[in-house]
Design an enzyme around this catalytic site. Structure first.
Site, short mmCIF file in Angstrom:
data_model
loop_
_atom_site.label_atom_id
_atom_site.label_comp_id
_atom_site.label_asym_id
_atom_site.label_seq_id
_atom_site.Cartn_x
_atom_site.Cartn_y
_atom_site.Cartn_z
N ASN A 79 4.59 13.25 -17.66
CA ASN A 79 4.82 11.95 -16.99
C ASN A 79 3.53 11.16 -16.81
O ASN A 79 3.46 10.30 -15.93
CB ASN A 79 5.51 12.16 -15.64
N TYR A 83 11.76 24.00 -10.78
CA TYR A 83 13.16 24.28 -11.16
C TYR A 83 13.69 25.50 -10.41
O TYR A 83 14.89 25.73 -10.38
CB TYR A 83 13.30 24.50 -12.68
N HIS A 121 3.02 18.64 -13.46
CA HIS A 121 4.40 18.15 -13.62
C HIS A 121 4.48 16.63 -13.60
O HIS A 121 5.30 16.03 -14.31
CB HIS A 121 5.30 18.76 -12.55
N ASP A 159 11.27 25.90 -21.81
CA ASP A 159 10.57 24.99 -20.90
C ASP A 159 11.13 25.15 -19.48
O ASP A 159 12.29 24.86 -19.22
CB ASP A 159 10.79 23.54 -21.37
N1 LIG Z 1 8.62 17.07 -17.16
C1 LIG Z 1 9.60 16.47 -16.50
O1 LIG Z 1 9.37 15.73 -15.53
C2 LIG Z 1 11.01 16.68 -16.96
C3 LIG Z 1 12.05 15.89 -16.42
C4 LIG Z 1 13.34 16.08 -16.92
C5 LIG Z 1 13.57 17.03 -17.90
N2 LIG Z 1 12.54 17.82 -18.37
C6 LIG Z 1 12.79 18.88 -19.40
O2 LIG Z 1 13.61 18.38 -20.44
C7 LIG Z 1 14.81 19.16 -20.50
C8 LIG Z 1 15.99 18.34 -21.01
O3 LIG Z 1 16.21 17.19 -20.23
P1 LIG Z 1 17.51 17.00 -19.35
O4 LIG Z 1 17.82 18.27 -18.66
O5 LIG Z 1 17.27 15.76 -18.56
O6 LIG Z 1 18.70 16.66 -20.31
P2 LIG Z 1 19.15 16.41 -21.81
O7 LIG Z 1 18.79 17.55 -22.68
O8 LIG Z 1 18.74 15.03 -22.19
O9 LIG Z 1 20.74 16.40 -21.55
C9 LIG Z 1 21.38 17.49 -20.93
C10 LIG Z 1 22.82 17.10 -20.63
O10 LIG Z 1 23.52 16.89 -21.84
C11 LIG Z 1 24.59 17.84 -21.95
N3 LIG Z 1 24.57 18.32 -23.33
C12 LIG Z 1 23.59 19.03 -23.93
N4 LIG Z 1 23.88 19.25 -25.23
C13 LIG Z 1 25.08 18.67 -25.45
C14 LIG Z 1 25.89 18.56 -26.60
N5 LIG Z 1 25.53 19.10 -27.77
N6 LIG Z 1 27.07 17.90 -26.49
C15 LIG Z 1 27.44 17.34 -25.31
N7 LIG Z 1 26.71 17.42 -24.19
C16 LIG Z 1 25.53 18.07 -24.26
C17 LIG Z 1 24.30 18.93 -20.96
O11 LIG Z 1 25.49 19.50 -20.49
P3 LIG Z 1 25.74 21.08 -20.26
O12 LIG Z 1 24.46 21.69 -19.74
O13 LIG Z 1 26.85 21.10 -19.25
O14 LIG Z 1 26.16 21.65 -21.59
C18 LIG Z 1 23.56 18.17 -19.87
O15 LIG Z 1 24.48 17.52 -19.03
C19 LIG Z 1 14.95 19.67 -19.08
O16 LIG Z 1 15.87 20.73 -18.98
C20 LIG Z 1 13.52 20.04 -18.76
O17 LIG Z 1 13.17 21.28 -19.36
C21 LIG Z 1 11.28 17.63 -17.93
#
Ligand SMILES: NC(=O)c1ccc[n+]([C@@H]2O[C@H](COP(=O)([O-])OP(=O)(O)OC[C@H]3O[C@@H](n4cnc5c(N)ncnc54)[C@H](OP(=O)(O)O)[C@@H]3O)[C@@H](O)[C@H]2O)c1
Length: 273
Positions: free
Chosen positions: A150, A53, A111, A48
């Site tokens: 969203n 990004y 988005h 994704d």
């Molecule tokens: N459509 C939208 O508007 C929108 C908005 C936000 C996100 N997204 C999508 O959703 C994805 C995920 O959301 P997100 O980036 O907000 O975060 P998330 O997956 O909820 O959390 C990521 C955070 O958790 C940490 N982490 C991940 N796995 C872990 C584990 N097993 N143990 C401990 N810490 C862990 C990561 O650290 P490290 O990376 O340092 O390991 C990072 O700080 C995004 O990357 C994007 O593709 C979409």
């Protein structure tokens, strides 16, 4: 079949692997390239990204270099939230296509219904204009499915009133304590796949003691319970990490939460509000 590659089926029959690798906040260059390669090495088959990004070139290069056949990787990207005109959407798509350079996109999303600096502002006409371009891109085979992100019920209703193709997916912020029940139910009724972004609340859930206690019963981490929770609810999780061990950990979620534990998780408040 492992959750990682088991698929959800969208309303147009397209299969989408059950866990997507999120790439938000992973800088273009070595970081995005290495993380995407690590995810593909760990068995993820769904990536994704988004124009916003800024990392599509590195994500695309990692996919091409990985040796995984292109038709085994599902690639999502997104039209910037600020783009609300037909010309803007055509231009944004062409840019994503060029930067990713992986052939047809698998899923292309609006988005957000509003620009990020004006959350909640009214862009109904603009979203319809953009969606009509999405329908053209879909008809032309340049993207294999189209969706939104969203969007709440009102946003989805106003789009439906003036367009032909019902979105194949809606990507929304979805995690324990933030389950978007109204939007989720609306999407289910219309066969719109719900993708859950930030399944770890962008890290906000990781110190949660109640989730940790449940995980201990299964020998699983907080992150694994949080990701599994989405799968138990038929929501497609999109976890992000740049740490290879965590990337693998987040894919190792082939266990079943008991009804009692799910009820406990259902009752948790939004710890990230
Ligand atoms: N459509 C939208 O508007 C929108 C908005 C936000 C996100 N997204 C999508 O959703 C994805 C995920 O959301 P997100 O980036 O907000 O975060 P998330 O997956 O909820 O959390 C990521 C955070 O958790 C940490 N982490 C991940 N796995 C872990 C584990 N097993 N143990 C401990 N810490 C862990 C990561 O650290 P490290 O990376 O340092 O390991 C990072 O700080 C995004 O990357 C994007 O593709 C979409």
């Amino acid at each position: 079949m492992p959750a990682l590659i088991d698929t959800f089926t969208m309303s147009n029959g397209l299969h989408i692997p059950g866990i997507g690798f999120g790439t938000w906040q992973i800088p273009d260059g070595a970081a995005a390239y290495d993380a995407t390669r690590a995810a593909l090495d760990a068995g993820y088959r769904h990536i994704d990204t988004a124009r916003a990004y800024g990392n599509e070139a590195s994500v695309g290069r990692a996919i091409k270099d990985s040796g995984v056949p292109r038709d085994e990787v599902f690639v999502t990207t997104k039209c910037p939230a600020e783009v609300k005109t037909a010309d803007g959407a055509r231009h944004a798509f062409a840019e994503s296509e060029r930067l990713l350079d992986v052939g047809p996109i698998d899923l292309y999303l609006i988005h957000a219904p509003w620009p990020w600096n004006a959350i909640g502002s009214d862009h109904r006409a603009g979203n319809i204009e953009v969606w009509k371009v999405f329908e053209e891109l879909y008809d032309a085979g340049r993207t294999r499915s189209i969706g939104v992100s969203n969007f709440d019920v009102d946003d989805l209703e106003s789009l439906a009133a003036d367009t032909d193709v019902v979105p194949h997916a809606n990507q929304i912020r979805w995690f324990i304590g933030n389950t978007q029940d109204e939007t989720t139910a609306y999407c289910r009724e219309r066969d719109i796949l719900v993708e859950g972004y930030s399944p770890l609340a962008t890290g906000g859930l990781l110190e949660n003691e109640a989730i940790r206690a449940i995980g201990e019963r299964y020998g699983k981490s907080v992150a694994q319970v949080a990701i599994r929770y989405l799968l138990e609810k038929d929501v497609l999780p999109l976890p992000k990490s740049t740490t290879p061990s965590r990337i693998a950990e987040n894919a190792d979620v082939d266990f079943t939460l008991s009804a009692e534990d799910i009820a406990t998780l259902d009752a948790l408040e939004d710890t990230d509000a």
